[in-house]
Design an enzyme around this catalytic site. Structure first.
Site, PDB file in Angstrom:
ATOM      1  N   GLY A  14       0.828  -1.208   0.000  1.00 44.85           N
ATOM      2  CA  GLY A  14       0.000   0.000   0.000  1.00 44.85           C
ATOM      3  C   GLY A  14       0.858   1.252   0.000  1.00 44.85           C
ATOM      4  N   ARG A  75       1.250  -5.265  -5.580  1.00 44.98           N
ATOM      5  CA  ARG A  75       1.402  -6.423  -4.694  1.00 44.98           C
ATOM      6  C   ARG A  75       1.582  -7.621  -5.618  1.00 44.98           C
ATOM      7  NH1 ARG A  75      -0.690  -4.247   0.395  1.00 44.98           N
ATOM      8  NH2 ARG A  75      -2.483  -2.928   0.075  1.00 44.98           N
ATOM      9  N   ASP A 106       5.236  -5.205   6.050  1.00 42.91           N
ATOM     10  CA  ASP A 106       5.843  -6.510   6.336  1.00 42.91           C
ATOM     11  C   ASP A 106       6.068  -7.370   5.082  1.00 42.91           C
ATOM     12  OD1 ASP A 106       3.143  -6.884   6.070  1.00 42.91           O
ATOM     13  OD2 ASP A 106       2.870  -8.030   7.921  1.00 42.91           O
ATOM     14  N   THR A 128       4.026   2.746   5.656  1.00 37.19           N
ATOM     15  CA  THR A 128       2.627   2.294   5.671  1.00 37.19           C
ATOM     16  C   THR A 128       1.827   3.233   6.558  1.00 37.19           C
ATOM     17  OG1 THR A 128       1.101   0.635   6.569  1.00 37.19           O
ATOM     18  CG2 THR A 128       3.356   0.534   7.379  1.00 37.19           C
ATOM     19  N   ASP A 130      -0.613   2.544   8.355  1.00 39.70           N
ATOM     20  CA  ASP A 130      -1.238   1.882   9.517  1.00 39.70           C
ATOM     21  C   ASP A 130      -0.407   1.960  10.804  1.00 39.70           C
ATOM     22  OD1 ASP A 130      -3.234   1.220   7.832  1.00 39.70           O
ATOM     23  OD2 ASP A 130      -2.812  -0.929   7.757  1.00 39.70           O
ATOM     24  N   ASP A 132       1.767  -0.077  11.680  1.00 36.34           N
ATOM     25  CA  ASP A 132       1.680  -1.428  12.248  1.00 36.34           C
ATOM     26  C   ASP A 132       2.975  -2.219  12.085  1.00 36.34           C
ATOM     27  OD1 ASP A 132       1.508  -1.754   9.524  1.00 36.34           O
ATOM     28  OD2 ASP A 132       0.044  -3.374   9.627  1.00 36.34           O
ATOM     29  N   ARG A 174      -6.120  -2.153   8.832  1.00 35.28           N
ATOM     30  CA  ARG A 174      -6.580  -3.544   8.811  1.00 35.28           C
ATOM     31  C   ARG A 174      -6.052  -4.322  10.017  1.00 35.28           C
ATOM     32  NH1 ARG A 174      -5.383  -5.947   3.180  1.00 35.28           N
ATOM     33  NH2 ARG A 174      -3.349  -5.109   3.721  1.00 35.28           N
TER      34      ARG A 174
HETATM   35  O1  F6P Z   1      -1.601   0.076   3.497  1.00 35.13           O
HETATM   36  C1  F6P Z   1      -2.390  -0.250   4.550  1.00 35.13           C
HETATM   37  C2  F6P Z   1      -3.831  -0.326   4.116  1.00 35.13           C
HETATM   38  O2  F6P Z   1      -4.251   0.953   3.683  1.00 35.13           O
HETATM   39  C3  F6P Z   1      -4.747  -0.848   5.191  1.00 35.13           C
HETATM   40  O3  F6P Z   1      -5.120   0.126   6.116  1.00 35.13           O
HETATM   41  C4  F6P Z   1      -5.872  -1.369   4.358  1.00 35.13           C
HETATM   42  O4  F6P Z   1      -6.565  -2.389   5.008  1.00 35.13           O
HETATM   43  C5  F6P Z   1      -5.182  -1.900   3.143  1.00 35.13           C
HETATM   44  O5  F6P Z   1      -3.963  -1.205   3.036  1.00 35.13           O
HETATM   45  C6  F6P Z   1      -5.978  -1.758   1.870  1.00 35.13           C
HETATM   46  O6  F6P Z   1      -5.316  -2.401   0.864  1.00 35.13           O
HETATM   47  P1  F6P Z   1      -5.656  -2.216  -0.683  1.00 35.13           P
HETATM   48  O7  F6P Z   1      -4.998  -0.953  -1.122  1.00 35.13           O
HETATM   49  O8  F6P Z   1      -5.065  -3.413  -1.323  1.00 35.13           O
HETATM   50  O9  F6P Z   1      -7.144  -2.142  -0.798  1.00 35.13           O
END
Ligand code: F6P
Length: 353
Positions: A14, A75, A106, A128, A130, A132, A174
């Site tokens: 992300g 990804r 991660d 990130t 988050d 996290d 998340r």
């Molecule tokens: O990068 C973290 C995040 O934004 C989370 O908070 C969220 O759940 C996830 O990525 C969303 O992922 P995507 O961009 O694949 O929908």
């Protein structure tokens, strides 16, 4: 040791505000040391596909204020397999990439450690929204995403106050409730709900009914994304039980964009410069972290494992190979993070009236 000629830099997973500032710092620090930089586009996917291009100081110098990632992100499933890994190594050989700075969460660090084991030294930077990554106090992008979330909740508060309503708002995160916790404190939300700490829905309903009876017009409930499929249903139950007209909002990806905050720009710049210093010192397989205001490093294996420990995701064998001292320090760090989260949660509840 062989002289470093070229560093590759990529962003993966992300996107997060401040990733561009980190890429800029890597580029400038490398140039300062007479080392070339190549941009690897679309993360590990681009590394496998050979989607790389020279990155000059003039390409990178003005991106510090831009949101998103100009290196693009992806990804990649193929990179998890040996065939993908070999394609990535072939790209490094073809373009003379001697080391890589990988910016992300991660999944990005797992890729970095796999590459390091196959002879391409890598350094990870935590990028990130988050926050996290357990090993660091702050990730690149968190501060900006938090501020954006707060501005948006402030807007909801205005309209809730005008209409004597409640707004339940689901915010990103998340695997971690930090955005929810700190945005709840910063907006004076009347309740916060995260997956890490059990909550009492009945108690929230009673509290809201009592506050309304005492004349309160507006209410905000912040719910973290980790509470999957909860917030919308809760909005209905809250309205039915209290009679307070309630609306639901999900902020989602909007808080991933935008110009990075001062704090994210500074953190990204410090971390990007440190990553180059480490690679040129012959170090690899490390994540750059911030602890108590200082830039430090942790082994990627340590960072990934302490993360799984904190999130309750340890698998059999995960702790094998660590010394007793490392295990103690992991436990201490997890205890510290749990305490920090609890303190934020209690403060949010105490101040949410
Ligand atoms: O990068 C973290 C995040 O934004 C989370 O908070 C969220 O759940 C996830 O990525 C969303 O992922 P995507 O961009 O694949 O929908």
């Amino acid at each position: 040791m062989q002289k470093f000629r070229k560093i590759g830099v990529l962003t993966s997973g992300g996107d997060a505000p401040g990733m561009n500032a980190a890429v800029r710092a890597v580029t400038l620090a490398a140039e300062e040391n007479g080392v070339d930089v190549v941009a690897i586009y679309e993360g590990y996917q681009g590394l496998m596909d050979g989607n790389v291009k020279d990155l000059t100081v003039s390409d990178a110098s003005s991106v510090i204020r831009n949101g998103g990632t100009f290196l693009l992100s992806a990804r990649s499933k193929e990179f998890m397999y040996e065939s993908g890994m070999q394609k990535a190594i072939a790209t490094c050989k073809k373009f003379g990439i001697d080391g890589i700075v990988a910016i992300g969460g991660d999944g990005t660090f797992r890729g970095a450690t796999d590459l390091t084991k196959r002879g391409i030294p890598c350094i990870g930077l935590p990028g990130t929204i988050d926050n996290d990554v357990t090993a660091t106090d702050a990730t690149i992008g968190y501060d900006t995403a938090l501020s954006t979330t707060v501005s948006m909740i402030d807007c909801l508060r205005d309209t809730c106050q005008s209409h004597a309503r409640c707004n339940v708002v689901e915010v990103m995160g998340r695997n971690a409730g930090y955005i929810a916790l700190e945005s709840a404190i910063a907006t004076g939300a009347e309740a916060v709900i995260i997956k890490e700490i059990p909550h009492d829905e009945e108690a929230i309903i009673k509290k809201f009914a009592a506050l309304r009876a005492a004349g309160k017009r507006s209410f905000i409930v912040v719910v973290s994304e980790g509470m999957v499929d909860y917030a919308e249903g809760f909005t209905t139950r809250l309205e039915e039980a209290t009679g307070i007209e309630s609306r639901f909002a999900r902020f989602a990806h909007v808080v991933r964009g935008g110009s990075p905050s001062v704090s994210d720009r500074v953190l990204a710049t410090k971390m990007g410069a440190k990553a180059v210093e480490l690679l040129l010192d012959g170090k690899s397989n490390l994540v750059v972290c911030q602890r108590d205001g200082k830039i430090v490093t942790e082994d990627i294996a340590y960072a990934l494992t302490v993360d799984r420990m904190f999130k309750g995701k340890l698998k059999d064998g995960d702790l094998d190979g660590f010394t007793a001292e490392q295990l103690e320090s992991m436990k201490a760090l997890c205890a510290q993070r749990t305490k920090e989260m609890r303190t934020l949660y209690d403060l949010a509840n105490e101040m949410g009236k």
